[in-house]
Design an enzyme around this catalytic site. Structure first.
Site, PDB file in Angstrom:
ATOM      1  N   ALA A  32       2.872   5.401   1.547  1.00  0.00           N
ATOM      2  CA  ALA A  32       3.449   6.703   1.877  1.00  0.00           C
ATOM      3  C   ALA A  32       4.034   6.625   3.284  1.00  0.00           C
ATOM      4  CB  ALA A  32       2.384   7.792   1.811  1.00  0.00           C
ATOM      5  N   LYS A  33       4.799   7.590   3.661  1.00  0.00           N
ATOM      6  CA  LYS A  33       5.316   7.645   5.031  1.00  0.00           C
ATOM      7  C   LYS A  33       5.763   9.061   5.317  1.00  0.00           C
ATOM      8  CE  LYS A  33       6.173   4.793   8.526  1.00  0.00           C
ATOM      9  NZ  LYS A  33       5.491   3.530   8.875  1.00  0.00           N
TER      10      LYS A  33
END
Ligand code: NAD
Length: 415
Positions: free
Chosen positions: A104-105
């Site tokens: 994720a980011k």
């Protein structure tokens, strides 16, 4: 496809993994897109009373091997495609290190240097509130990235905990040690860059004490990476930051430079070193080049001019596919981002384990486990690259993607 779009780059790397592993197009389509994406608005009252609205993102690329994991970036050019690419690379990085995470980011389109500490606190608390339905120790665990730090994570943990009504230490990593952080996390990414960089020198039979290097970016990753190389005897002849670059042919005293930057915020002006053009700095005839700033700095335009035989990617995505082709043709050793800078997410994992158990490990335990796990990944990548005669990036990506594809197959499709 554009060379400047990191998502195009990330997808090209995935395409190459598909070619080697031979999985079907539906699996490729699944892996090239995010599982879930959230865009948020962040209304902000500035210290002078005026109001503005910022944009923020959280992209969750894949959960097949576990909850999402990835940093939060505050930078003026943050956009959805950049965050998507960074989220995809997190999936591969976590799989390569065999961590029980997906990728994720997050990011906020903001130049943090133009905001006061209290404004940054308000931005962080509002961003955290907006993304709170989709994060959590079992869902998605943010961490620092460019423009954010341990203080940002302390605000994030506090905000999430207030929403829940109890303290949730495991919601993010990279926190200060006093509020559930891990010993060794601050310098973990840089230490990993140095561990892999020194292995690369060894593989090329270059004695570190005779070696020279250049580091682009003097932030959380670059400054300590330069320090670890310096401590290993490597002469760091040039470093840069967003404001400019400095050079000294006999080497820069990195510990002194760190003190100087702590006072001035910039590398330029450091006594005894001369200014150098930042683009020219990348082409200096040194043994190791460490890009530790942003994406897309080694491109089709400058790849032919890069002299260093070893490139260790402290940053995520610094090398475009076009530059990779040149480096492969010239037999350069590129230690890819998902391996070189994986020390950060690795010690983040150790922090998450400790936070969830409320049981703390010593610095020695952290360092030993970091070195052991990174060397395991390094050896896996080297062996695969040699056996299949492919570049390290391809080897690392294929090993990681294969683990994710296997996990997909075992879990099956629902419904
Ligand atoms: P940071 O904000 O602490 O530092 C960034 C540095 O790069 C600063 O010195 C800044 O001045 C410089 N910089 C920015 N744009 C530049 C440019 N165009 N040219 C030269 N220098 C420039 O960020 P960081 O946490 O050190 O992150 C750097 C890179 O490392 C990013 O790609 C990030 O995704 C990656 N990374 C960070 C971590 C981590 O734990 N912080 C982990 C893995 C990867």
């Amino acid at each position: 496809m554009s060379e400047a779009n990191p998502l195009d780059n990330a997808r090209k790397q995935l395409k190459e993994a598909q070619r080697i592993l031979g999985f079907n197009d539906a699996t490729f389509d699944n892996l090239m897109t995010s599982r879930r994406e959230l865009a948020v608005t962040i209304p902000l009252q500035r210290d002078d009373g005026t109001e503005e609205v910022l944009r923020g993102f959280r992209v969750q690329h894949n959960f097949t091997r576990g909850p999402g994991k990835g940093g939060v970036r505050y930078a003026p050019n943050v956009n959805f495609d950049e965050v998507r690419a960074l989220a995809m690379w997190m999936t591969w990085k976590c799989a390569l290190l065999d961590l029980p995470y997906g990728g994720a980011k997050g990011g906020v389109t903001v130049d943090p240097t133009k905001y006061s500490k209290t404004e940054l606190e308000r931005i962080t608390r509002r961003y955290t509130t907006e993304i709170s339905p989709i994060i959590g120790p079992e869902k998605d665990i943010p961490a620092p990235d460019m423009g954010t730090d341990s203080q940002t994570m302390a605000w994030m943990m506090d905000t999430y905990s207030l929403i829940k009504g109890y303290t949730v230490l495991g919601v993010c990593t990279g926190k200060p040690v006093d509020v559930g952080g891990s010993l060794g996390r601050e310098e973990s990414t840089s230490l990993g860059v140095a561990i892999t960089g020194l292995e690369a020198l060894k593989a090329r039979k270059i004695d570190p004490t005779q070696a020279t290097g250049v580091v682009q970016g003097f932030g959380k990753v670059g400054a300590d990476a330069a320090r670890f190389f310096h401590e290993a005897g490597v002469t760091i002849v040039a470093v840069s930051d967003v404001y400019g670059a400095i050079y000294h042919k006999n080497g820069i005293n990195i510990p002194e430079l760190k003190k100087y930057v702590a006072g001035t915020g910039k590398v330029v002006g450091f006594p005894g070193a001369s200014p150098i053009d930042p683009e020219e700095m990348l082409t200096l005839d040194v043994d190791v080049l460490v890009p530790a700033a942003v994406e897309n700095v080694l491109t089709g335009d400058n790849a032919e001019d890069i002299a260093a035989p070893i490139i260790v990617e402290g940053a995520n995505g610094p090398t475009t596919a076009a530059a990779d082709e040149v480096f492969n043709r010239k037999n350069k050793m590129v230690v890819p981002d998902i391996l070189a800078n994986s020390g950060g997410v690795l010690v983040s994992y150790y922090e998450w384990v400790q936070s969830n158990q409320a049981h703390w490990w010593s610095l020695q335990q952290i360092h030993e486990q970091q070195r052991e796990r990174m060397m395991r990944a390094w050896n896996d990548v080297i062996k695969y690259a040699q056996d299949k005669d492919v570049a390290y990036r391809t080897a690392a990506t294929v090993l990681a993607v294969e683990r994710v594809v296997n996990a997909h197959r075992l879990r099956g499709l629902y419904p």
